[in-house]
Each structure stands twice: as structure tokens, then as C-alpha cells.
Design an enzyme around this catalytic site. Structure first.
Site, PDB file in Angstrom:
ATOM      1  N   PRO A 361     -41.867   9.694 -14.766  1.00  0.00           N
ATOM      2  CA  PRO A 361     -42.106  10.688 -15.830  1.00  0.00           C
ATOM      3  C   PRO A 361     -43.489  11.321 -15.641  1.00  0.00           C
ATOM      4  O   PRO A 361     -44.508  10.744 -16.015  1.00  0.00           O
ATOM      5  CB  PRO A 361     -42.018   9.873 -17.121  1.00  0.00           C
ATOM      6  N   ASP A 535     -48.423   9.238 -14.202  1.00  0.00           N
ATOM      7  CA  ASP A 535     -47.170   8.562 -14.552  1.00  0.00           C
ATOM      8  C   ASP A 535     -47.274   8.099 -16.004  1.00  0.00           C
ATOM      9  O   ASP A 535     -48.076   7.211 -16.324  1.00  0.00           O
ATOM     10  CB  ASP A 535     -46.992   7.369 -13.588  1.00  0.00           C
ATOM     11  N   HIS A 536     -46.451   8.676 -16.852  1.00  0.00           N
ATOM     12  CA  HIS A 536     -46.574   8.390 -18.286  1.00  0.00           C
ATOM     13  C   HIS A 536     -46.139   6.968 -18.644  1.00  0.00           C
ATOM     14  O   HIS A 536     -46.340   6.518 -19.762  1.00  0.00           O
ATOM     15  CB  HIS A 536     -45.765   9.413 -19.092  1.00  0.00           C
ATOM     16  N   ARG A 537     -45.556   6.234 -17.702  1.00  0.00           N
ATOM     17  CA  ARG A 537     -45.231   4.834 -17.993  1.00  0.00           C
ATOM     18  C   ARG A 537     -46.485   3.968 -17.962  1.00  0.00           C
ATOM     19  O   ARG A 537     -46.525   2.883 -18.512  1.00  0.00           O
ATOM     20  CB  ARG A 537     -44.228   4.292 -16.956  1.00  0.00           C
TER      21      ARG A 537
END
Ligand code: CAO
Length: 563
Positions: A361, A535-537
Site C-alpha cells: 500500500p 509502505d503504509h503497513r
């Protein structure tokens, strides 16, 4: 300190069974009932447990040996306080083929083993769907057993799936499966009849609709992290995470693995049916499961579930993502065309970029850094070093500045490994290089230990090797963070794709003079456009904004690198 021989217990009519797996090593501490070896006859495999606890001093068998009741398996060293006896350790087993009940003669096995035909009268056992919480009309998506197979108490019979979770429904009884009352696609509710077993009356369950308790299913919330509690259903007793199943995956032949390997694979969420077995007769070992997991993590293998989303749209048609098929156009209808095969680098980097784009993401933050003073320093440095032949470009300064920012924001210098974040304590920086054959990413190793001149020199060497097609794997691996600079070409901002398993990448475009308000008036400043994809994680927007702001501060006053 005493020693004790641990022997093969009564394993029924099986006189001589082959050892196919050693589950402990010399020096290991074992608990009573811990499995020591796996043995296999032509009909079943089973794990032989230790009757006592202690430290393994010697292993008396090797793979390929034949053992019978009484054979010594290991010698344990037992301190009196360490030695804990288990009066009747259970043997867990895995029936390999469809066995008529009369052939399944494992005497003396514990209650969680398959019901054996021991002369006791057999009885029909109805297995029903237990209390599965608020879930109504859940679809059966997988049948895990076949008529004629031996079924242990709590062994999973079918997998069901709601729109939020998939769960395996365990058997509330033990015996041989006489009939499955459901098929894939059926919808089931609490109390529905799932299967009929033929078992000894001793193994018959007390109530057909087992509520909570040992036979409650283990649901998995597809929307929550693996460690999150199961969604509003009764507390599951089985804690091992059950991987969500891909309903569209074709049914596969049951994999050949021992119960402990199956449990291990379940805990890791590894689809056992996709693991190649290296053991005798294709048996899947723990090492095979580990190797499969490592290969998936390293990106050199894919599970079928990942492959289905990572499949290039041009080849796969995009149907796996529920998208329209890739348009097929006869371009020649509209004008002359020429066809060219994609080069090797384009094919490899394209597949990697596509996977990274689909699976990560991405979010990109754009910012500007005032590099007026830094550019003056760069020009002066190049003047002073004219004779050295080493040209310093903005990219070398950016590498140093990024190292400083990675040190301040360690999450950006990490990789995801399952539920863990691997925080790196080294600083290897990749830089995207445009070559006639395509994009490659050479890596400056230990950039924190190098000065701007040395980095410039190495970058020059690596960029030349890249253009000449001479980069080796060692030149292109191990990066923690990547910079993609289009500064020498142009543009304002772009969205660089993260180079997995890294978690962020910095894109840089061409600097240009801009009027900047200094509180009293507009002054001309050289501004460098920065685009940070993350990376939005792993990273959130606030940290990304802070990272960019800090990078901007360093670039506007490079002395901060020393702080
Ligand atoms: N702003 C303004 N000018 C810049 C600049 C910037 N941000 N960055 C570099 N320049 C200038 C340099 O100073 C140099 O100017 P001179 O020729 O006047 O000295 C010129 O641009 C060319 O620089 P360069 O590209 O040769 O050197 P570099 O260190 O900036 O980059 C390399 C080296 C190998 C990264 C680069 O050649 C390259 O391949 N860039 C493309 C990367 C790419 O394709 N990224 C996209 C990936 S996603 O598809």
C-alpha cells in the site's frame, strides 16, 4: 543425573516400521510426550513420543531404520527433578490412504488418535456443526477428508467461509469417515449434520452439537492482524492461525506430511499442498516448510494466493483482481506497427515492480528542499577536485542525507517479515540507474561509513558497470532504502515504486530556482523536489512528513549530517 532408554511403545500390529524423520537432536531438552521420531508403515505415519522429560544424550535410530515395540529410540539424561514420567504418552498419527476400518489396527493409542478396530463394537457417530457464533449460512469451501479416511478427534473436516473469516470445523468424534453430508458450495449452520463416522463406541461424542470446548472451530479474521482475537465468536481453543483459503484454487491431492509438520505449516500459514516434499516418497518435512517460507519471503517463490494477484495483467487478464480483461487490440488495423520482445532486465524488473505496486500500500509525500548552499558547496568541491576525475553530483549528498534521516527514523530502515519488523543496523543505499537495457539498482554498501567523495567515486564505477551490463548480484543486493533520481533529466514530482522488501524510496527531480518568501520579501532559492513513497503497513503519514522535513533541513544545512 541418570540416563534412561526411551523405547517405542505398543504400536499395535505394526511389527516393523521405518523411521522417516528425527524430530529431536542430541542436546535438546524434551518434555514428556514430546514427539521424538516419525515412523511410517505402508498405511500410516505416526510420531513416537517420549515417555519422560530430559536431555537427549544419544539418538539410537537413524532415518531408514526399522523399529518395533521395545526398540530404543533415544537415551535421555534425566535429573531426578527433571525426569517427569508420562504414564501413557499419546501417539499422534496420520492415516495415509483410504483404509477399511479393519485395517486400522493401532492398539493402545491415546484418545486423540484414530479410533481403531480393536474388536470393540463399532457405532455410527454423527458430527454436526458446532456453535460458530453469529455466523449463519456459511459456505463450505473445502472438504479436508474423504470417505474411508481415518479421522481423529478435533481433526478438521471441512473449511467454511463467511465474508469475514474462514474456519475449519473439527470433528467431535474419532473413527473412520463413512459419509460426508456436505459438498463444496453448501451453506451450513449450527447443528447441521456434517459427517457420519464409524468408530468404536468408546470414541463416540457425548453430544452431537458440541458447543464451545475442544471441538470449537478456529476462525480467522481476514480483516484483522493474525494476532487479533477472533471475530465475536466463542473463544477458540485452537490458537494456531488458519490461513484464509482461496476458494478459486483447484482442489489438490492431500499432501503427505506428519502431524507435527502439518501443525507447523498451519502455524506459519503455509499452504502445505503447494510445498514440494523432499522426504521419502515425497513426504514434506519441517525443513521443506521452512525453505518454502524463506523462498516466499525472499520473493523467489509465490503461494498460489499471491501469484493470483501478482500475475501480470497483460498475461493473466486481470481476472484475479476482478478487473476487466486486458484489452486485445489489433493495432495493425489502425496503422503500421513493429513488434519487439521485452529485454531480460525489463521482464525481470517489470515483474518485480508490478508485484511491489500491487502488494504494497503505497503513499507518496511530496516536498521541496532548499539546496542553494549545498549546490554552492558541490560546485566548489568539484572545482577543488577537478584533477581527481571524480565528479560529485547531488545524488551523493542525497545518499549521505538519507543515511542521517534513516538513523533518526529507524522504521524507514526496516523490512516486514510476517508479523515482525526487521530493523537494520547497517545502511546500504540503492540508486536507480537508467541503462540502455532498462532500470537496475546498484547498491552503495555501508554509506554511513563513507564520505561524499568516496560515494561519488563508487557511484560512478557502479553506474558504468550498469551501463556495460556488468553488474553482479552482489552489486545489486542488500539495499535498505533506494533513491531514484531524475534530477539530471527533468520533471517536478513522481511516485517511485518501493523496492521490496524495503519500506520506502525517495524520488528526486530537477532542482530549479524559485522565489521563496523569507518573511520580508521573495528571494531566489534553488529548490529540489522530493517525492517519498512509503509502505503504509509500516510507516504512517506523520512519520513520512517528519522524514521529508528532516531531510529538507539536512539538505538546506548539510552541517547537520555531522550531528
Ligand atoms: N537537479 C538538477 N540537476 C541535477 C540533479 C538535480 N536534482 N541531479 C543531477 N543533476 C545534474 C548533474 O549535476 C549533472 O549536471 P552536469 O552534467 O552539468 O554536471 C547532470 O544532471 C547529469 O547528472 P547524472 O544523471 O549524470 O548524475 P547523477 O549522479 O545525478 O545520477 C545516475 C547518476 C546513474 C543515477 C543517473 O545517470 C541515472 O541513471 N538516472 C536515472 C534514474 C532513473 O531512471 N530513475 C527512474 C527510476 S523509475 O523508472
Amino acid at each position: 543425573m541418570a540416563t534412561m532408554d526411551i523405547q517405542v511403545p505398543d504400536i499395535g500390529d505394526f511389527d516393523s516400521v521405518g523411521v522417516i524423520e528425527l524430530l529431536v537432536s542430541v542436546g535438546d531438552t524434551v518434555r514428556p510426550e514430546q514427539s521424538l521420531i516419525t515412523v511410517e508403515s505402508d498405511k500410516a505415519s505416526m510420531e513416537i513420543p517420549s515417555s519422560h522429560g530430559g536431555v537427549v544424550k544419544e539418538i539410537k535410530v537413524k532415518i531408514g531404520d526399522q523399529v518395533s515395540q521395545g526398540s530404543v529410540v533415544v537415551v535421555l539424561e534425566t535429573a531426578s527433578e527433571l525426569a517427569q514420567a508420562s504414564p501413557r504418552p499419546p501417539i499422534s498419527m496420520d492415516l495415509k490412504t483410504e483404509l477399511p476400518p479393519a485395517q486400522a489396527k493401532f492398539h493402545g493409542v491415546a484418545p486423540n488418535s484414530v479410533a481403531a478396530s480393536t474388536g470393540t463394537p463399532t457405532t455410527s457417530i454423527e458430527v454436526r456443526v458446532p456453535d460458530i457464533g453469529d455466523f449463519k449460512d456459511v459456505a463450505v469451501i473445502e472438504l479436508l477428508v474423504k470417505p474411508g479416511e481415518g479421522v481423529r478427534l478435533e481433526q478438521s473436516l471441512v473449511t467454511v467461509e463467511s465474508d469475514k473469516a474462514s474456519m475449519e470445523i473439527p470433528s467431535s468424534g474419532a473413527g473412520v469417515l463413512k459419509e460426508l453430508k456436505v459438498k463444496v458450495g453448501d451453506r451450513v449452520n449450527i447443528g447441521d449434520l456434517l459427517a457420519v463416522l464409524e468408530g468404536s463406541s468408546a470414541s463416540a461424542p457425548e453430544a452431537p452439537t458440541a458447543p464451545a470446548g475442544p471441538a470449537a472451530p478456529a476462525p480467522v479474521d481476514k480483516t484483522a492482524p493474525a494476532s487479533a482475537p477472533a471475530l465475536g465468536s466463542p473463544a477458540p481453543t485452537a490458537s494456531a492461525p488458519v490461513p484464509a483459503h482461496d476458494p478459486s484454487a483447484p482442489a489438490l491431492k492431500a499432501p503427505h506430511a506428519s502431524p507435527s509438520v502439518r501443525k507447523f505449516a498451519r502455524e506459519l500459514g503455509v499452504p502445505l499442498a503447494e510445498v514440494a516434499g523432499s522426504g521419502p516418497k515425497g513426504r514434506i518435512t519441517q525443513d521443506d516448510v521452512q525453505a518454502f517460507t524463506k523462498a516466499v519471503m525472499a520473493g523467489t517463490a509465490q503461494t498460489r494466493a499471491i501469484a493470483s494477484v501478482a500475475k501480470p495483467a497483460v498475461a493473466g487478464g486481470g481476472d484475479a483482481l476482478g478487473l476487466l480483461p486486458w484489452p486485445k487490440v489489433d493495432f495493425a488495423k489502425f496503422g503500421p506497427v513493429e513488434r519487439k520482445d521485452l529485454g531480460r532486465i525489463k521482464k525481470i524488473s517489470g515483474a518485480n515492480l508490478h508485484r511491489n505496486w500491487v502488494l504494497i500500500p503505497h503513499v507518496t509525500n511530496h516536498d521541496d528542499a532548499d539546496i542553494t548552499e549545498l549546490e554552492a558547496l558541490r560546485v566548489a568541491t568539484n572545482k577543488e577536485n577537478e584533477k581527481s576525475g571524480v565528479k560529485v553530483t547531488m545524488l551523493a549528498f542525497l545518499i549521505k542525507a538519507c543515511v542521517a534521516a534513516l538513523k533518526k527514523f529507524p522504521d524507514f530502515n526496516s523490512s516486514l517479515d510476517g508479523d515482525q519488523l526487521v530493523l537494520k543496523q547497517y545502511f546500504h543505499i540503492g540508486f536507480a540507474a537508467d541503462t540502455p537495457n532498462g532500470l537496475v539498482v546498484p547498491v552503495i554498501k555501508n554509506a554511513d561509513q563513507k564520505g561524499v567523495l568516496q560515494i561519488s567515486q563508487e557511484m560512478g564505477d557502479l553506474a558504468k558497470k550498469a551501463r556495460d551490463g556488468k553488474l553482479g548480484p552482489a552489486d545489486m543486493t542488500g539495499a535498505c532504502f533506494t533513491i531514484s533520481s531524475l534530477g539530471g533529466i527533468g520533471g517536478r514530482y513522481f511516485t517511485p515504486i518501493i523496492n521490496a522488501p524495503e519500506v520506502a524510496i525517495l524520488g528526486v527531480c530537477k532542482s530549479q530556482m524559485e522565489p521563496v518568501w523569507d518573511g520580508q520579501g521573495f528571494v531566489p532559492r534553488l529548490m529540489l523536489p522530493l517525492s517519498l513513497s512509503w509502505d503504509h503497513r509500516v510507516i504512517d503519514g506523520a512519520s513520512a512528513a517528519r522524514f521529508n522535513a528532516y531531510l529538507g533541513q539536512i539538505l538546506s544545512d548539510f552541517r547537520r549530517v555531522l550531528l
